[in-house]
Design a protein around this motif. Structure first.
Motif, PDB file in Angstrom:
ATOM      1  N   ALA A  12       0.822  -1.203   0.000  1.00  0.00           N
ATOM      2  CA  ALA A  12       0.000   0.000   0.000  1.00  0.00           C
ATOM      3  C   ALA A  12       0.862   1.263   0.000  1.00  0.00           C
ATOM      4  N   VAL A  13       1.952   1.247   0.757  1.00  0.00           N
ATOM      5  CA  VAL A  13       2.847   2.405   0.811  1.00  0.00           C
ATOM      6  C   VAL A  13       3.524   2.625  -0.544  1.00  0.00           C
ATOM      7  N   VAL A  14       4.023   1.552  -1.126  1.00  0.00           N
ATOM      8  CA  VAL A  14       4.677   1.659  -2.434  1.00  0.00           C
ATOM      9  C   VAL A  14       3.688   2.158  -3.488  1.00  0.00           C
ATOM     10  N   ALA A  15       2.458   1.627  -3.453  1.00  0.00           N
ATOM     11  CA  ALA A  15       1.445   2.068  -4.408  1.00  0.00           C
ATOM     12  C   ALA A  15       1.149   3.552  -4.252  1.00  0.00           C
ATOM     13  N   GLY A  16       1.063   4.017  -3.014  1.00  0.00           N
ATOM     14  CA  GLY A  16       0.821   5.430  -2.778  1.00  0.00           C
ATOM     15  C   GLY A  16       1.937   6.309  -3.308  1.00  0.00           C
ATOM     16  N   VAL A  17       3.182   5.899  -3.066  1.00  0.00           N
ATOM     17  CA  VAL A  17       4.327   6.673  -3.536  1.00  0.00           C
ATOM     18  C   VAL A  17       4.368   6.705  -5.063  1.00  0.00           C
ATOM     19  N   LEU A  18       4.166   5.565  -5.709  1.00  0.00           N
ATOM     20  CA  LEU A  18       4.214   5.493  -7.171  1.00  0.00           C
ATOM     21  C   LEU A  18       3.085   6.302  -7.799  1.00  0.00           C
ATOM     22  N   LEU A  19       1.902   6.229  -7.224  1.00  0.00           N
ATOM     23  CA  LEU A  19       0.782   6.989  -7.772  1.00  0.00           C
ATOM     24  C   LEU A  19       0.984   8.487  -7.601  1.00  0.00           C
ATOM     25  N   PHE A  20       1.575   8.896  -6.463  1.00  0.00           N
ATOM     26  CA  PHE A  20       1.874  10.313  -6.264  1.00  0.00           C
ATOM     27  C   PHE A  20       2.890  10.796  -7.301  1.00  0.00           C
ATOM     28  N   ALA A  21       3.952   9.993  -7.494  1.00  0.00           N
ATOM     29  CA  ALA A  21       4.959  10.358  -8.488  1.00  0.00           C
ATOM     30  C   ALA A  21       4.360  10.376  -9.891  1.00  0.00           C
ATOM     31  N   GLY A  22       3.479   9.405 -10.175  1.00  0.00           N
ATOM     32  CA  GLY A  22       2.841   9.368 -11.479  1.00  0.00           C
ATOM     33  C   GLY A  22       1.942  10.566 -11.721  1.00  0.00           C
ATOM     34  N   THR A  23       1.243  10.997 -10.636  1.00  0.00           N
ATOM     35  CA  THR A  23       0.387  12.171 -10.759  1.00  0.00           C
ATOM     36  C   THR A  23       1.213  13.405 -11.105  1.00  0.00           C
ATOM     37  N   LEU A  46      -7.981  10.280  -7.527  1.00  0.00           N
ATOM     38  CA  LEU A  46      -8.737   9.292  -6.765  1.00  0.00           C
ATOM     39  C   LEU A  46      -7.863   8.094  -6.390  1.00  0.00           C
ATOM     40  N   ALA A  47      -7.101   7.579  -7.363  1.00  0.00           N
ATOM     41  CA  ALA A  47      -6.260   6.420  -7.090  1.00  0.00           C
ATOM     42  C   ALA A  47      -5.196   6.737  -6.042  1.00  0.00           C
ATOM     43  N   THR A  48      -4.612   7.926  -6.123  1.00  0.00           N
ATOM     44  CA  THR A  48      -3.591   8.316  -5.141  1.00  0.00           C
ATOM     45  C   THR A  48      -4.181   8.427  -3.744  1.00  0.00           C
ATOM     46  N   GLN A  49      -5.350   9.053  -3.642  1.00  0.00           N
ATOM     47  CA  GLN A  49      -5.975   9.213  -2.335  1.00  0.00           C
ATOM     48  C   GLN A  49      -6.377   7.865  -1.740  1.00  0.00           C
ATOM     49  N   VAL A  50      -6.901   6.974  -2.569  1.00  0.00           N
ATOM     50  CA  VAL A  50      -7.277   5.647  -2.075  1.00  0.00           C
ATOM     51  C   VAL A  50      -6.058   4.910  -1.541  1.00  0.00           C
ATOM     52  N   ALA A  51      -4.948   4.982  -2.284  1.00  0.00           N
ATOM     53  CA  ALA A  51      -3.725   4.297  -1.837  1.00  0.00           C
ATOM     54  C   ALA A  51      -3.207   4.885  -0.533  1.00  0.00           C
ATOM     55  N   VAL A  52      -3.226   6.213  -0.423  1.00  0.00           N
ATOM     56  CA  VAL A  52      -2.737   6.864   0.800  1.00  0.00           C
ATOM     57  C   VAL A  52      -3.631   6.513   1.987  1.00  0.00           C
ATOM     58  N   PHE A  53      -4.947   6.603   1.791  1.00  0.00           N
ATOM     59  CA  PHE A  53      -5.874   6.272   2.883  1.00  0.00           C
ATOM     60  C   PHE A  53      -5.745   4.804   3.283  1.00  0.00           C
ATOM     61  N   ALA A  54      -5.537   3.920   2.300  1.00  0.00           N
ATOM     62  CA  ALA A  54      -5.357   2.506   2.613  1.00  0.00           C
ATOM     63  C   ALA A  54      -4.114   2.292   3.457  1.00  0.00           C
ATOM     64  N   ALA A  55      -3.017   2.963   3.099  1.00  0.00           N
ATOM     65  CA  ALA A  55      -1.778   2.833   3.868  1.00  0.00           C
ATOM     66  C   ALA A  55      -1.964   3.353   5.289  1.00  0.00           C
TER      67      ALA A  55
END
Length: 377
Positions: A12-23, A46-55
Motif C-alpha cells: 500500500a505504501v509503495v502504491a501510494g508513492v508510485l501513484l503520487f509520483a505518477g500524478t 482518486l487512485a492516489t488518495q485511495v492508496a494513501v488512505f489505505a496505507a
C-alpha cells in the motif's frame, strides 16, 4: 496476504508513492479541457488518495488492533461463533492448547526463565460459546521447585472489535507482568487474554442476549472453570480478577459487580458505564427492561445490593471523553460498601494503546494486591 501482514502494508505504501509520483509526472500532459484529460486527472487523484488512505488505515489497524483479518474487517468473521454441540464426548475437554510463543527475547525459549504464552480454544459448556484466547504462564509455573504452586489469575479483555494478539504484542501484558514479578513488585500471575467479541461480528457487550449469545455466562462461569480445570489456578473466591480497556473495561467492571463470588477485582481502563445500543450491538435486551437495567452499572450500584468486590477505573483530564462520568462513578461507589473503588487519573492521554500502556503496570499491581493465591503446595 493477511490484513495485518507487513507485505500488505508495504504494498500500500509503495502504491501510494508510485501513484503520487505518477500524478506529478502525468499532470502536465493532462492539463487540457477535454473529457479524456479531465477523467485522467480525476482518476489519478482518486487512485492516489485511495492508496494513501489505505496505507494510513493499515498502519492504524496494526497499531491499535481493530481488525485481525479481511473477513473481520468486512463483517464476515464467523469462524468462532456459537457452538452447536458440547456434549461430554463430543470434542474432549473444555480447553485445548493449539500453540505457544515466548514472552520476551531476554528469556529466550526457556519457559522457566521467561514464561510462556499458550494459544488456546475454550469451549463453553453452559453458554454454548467457543472462543480463542491466549494464556500467559509465568516462569515459576515451569520451575521444579514450584511444581505444586498455584497462581492467581486474571481475565484480560480488549475493546471492540479488537484482537487478542494486541494484548500480547501491543499492550504487552505478559512482558509487563514478567518484568514486575522479576522486580518483586507483584506475584507471578496467570493471564487469560481474549476479546469480548466471542460471537463475531456482533458486539454483545458481555450480555446474556435473550435467544442469542450467552456472553456473560461464558465469562462468569465457563471461562474460569475451563482454565481452572486445565491450569494450576488457585482455589477460592478471591483467586480471579478481570481487566479490560474500553468495551473490555465496561465488561470487566460489570463482571466484577455482577459476580463478586468469581471476580474479586475488576479494572476498567477508559471504560464506559452503560451498554450502548447501536448497529454493532443489535437489540441486546429484546424488550426485557430488567435485563437492560442490570446491564447499567449506574443502575446496579444505585439499586442492587452493593457487591463485595474491588473496582478500578481510569481516565485522563484531557483526551478522554469518559472523564466526567468516571468522577461521577467514583463518587457513586464511594458510598456503597462493601464495594471498594480506586482510580488512575492521568493529566492527559487519549483513548489509545499508548495511554493504556501507561496504566497497565499500576493496574496489574493493584490486581495483585487484591487477589489470593500464589502459594506452593
Amino acid at each position: 496476504m493477511g490484513l495485518t501482514s507487513n507485505k500488505v502494508l508495504a504494498l500500500a505504501v509503495v502504491a501510494g508513492v508510485l501513484l503520487f509520483a505518477g500524478t506529478v509526472w502525468w499532470w502536465p500532459r493532462l492539463a487540457g479541457r477535454s473529457v479524456r484529460a479531465v477523467l485522467g486527472r480525476a482518476g489519478l487523484l482518486l487512485a492516489t488518495q485511495v492508496a494513501v488512505f489505505a496505507a494510513v488505515g493499515l498502519v492504524a489497524n496494526q497499531s491499535f488492533g481493530f481488525y485481525g483479518s479481511w473477513a473481520d474487517l468486512f463483517g464476515r468473521e464467523d469462524g468462532q461463533g456459537v457452538v452447536v454441540d458440547h456434549s461430554a464426548g463430543a470434542g474432549g475437554g473444555p480447553l485445548r492448547v493449539v500453540g505457544d510463543r515466548r514472552v520476551a527475547p531476554a528469556g529466550g525459549a526457556r519457559p522457566d526463565v521467561s514464561g510462556r504464552v499458550e494459544e488456546i480454544r475454550v469451549v463453553g459448556r453452559t453458554s454454548r460459546i467457543a472462543s480463542p484466547a491466549y494464556v500467559y504462564l509465568p516462569p515459576e509455573y515451569f520451575q521444579t521447585r514450584h511444581r505444586g504452586r498455584t497462581f492467581p489469575a486474571a481475565v484480560v479483555l480488549t475493546g471492540y472489535p479488537g484482537t487478542a494478539e494486541a494484548l500480547v504484542e501491543k499492550l504487552h501484558y505478559p512482558r509487563t507482568a514478567l518484568e514486575l514479578a522479576k522486580a518483586g513488585r507483584m506475584r507471578p500471575m496467570i493471564l487469560v487474554m481474549l476479546r469480548p467479541t466471542v460471537a463475531p461480528p456482533r458486539d454483545t457487550e458481555c450480555v446474556d442476549v435473550p435467544g442469542g449469545p450467552q456472553t456473560e455466562t461464558f465469562f462468569a462461569k465457563d471461562l474460569p472453570q475451563a482454565v481452572s480445570t486445565h491450569y494450576r489456578v488457585a482455589k477460592g473466591p478471591r483467586s480471579w480478577g478481570v481487566v479490560g480497556n474500553s468495551t473490555g473495561g465496561y465488561c470487566a467492571l460489570k463482571l466484577a459487580a455482577h459476580h463478586p463470588e468469581v471476580y474479586a477485582a475488576g479494572a476498567g481502563l477508559s471504560p464506559y458505564y452503560d451498554a450502548p445500543n447501536d448497529p454493532t450491538t443489535g437489540d441486546l435486551f429484546q424488550g426485557d427492561e430488567g435485563l437492560e437495567k442490570r446491564a447499567s452499572l449506574w443502575w446496579c450500584l444505585k439499586n442492587a445490593p452493593a457487591p463485595d468486590t474491588s473496582l478500578l477505573v481510569t481516565s485522563s483530564r484531557t483526551g478522554e471523553t469518559n472523564y466526567k462520568d468516571t468522577l461521577k462513578f467514583i463518587d457513586l461507589v464511594k458510598g456503597k460498601r462493601p464495594t471498594r473503588i480506586s482510580s488512575i487519573i492521568l493529566e492527559s492521554g487519549g483513548h489509545n494503546f499508548n495511554t493504556w500502556r501507561r496504566e497497565i503496570p499500576a493496574t496489574l499491581r493493584w490486581l495483585d494486591e487484591r487477589l489470593d493465591g500464589g502459594r506452593d503446595a
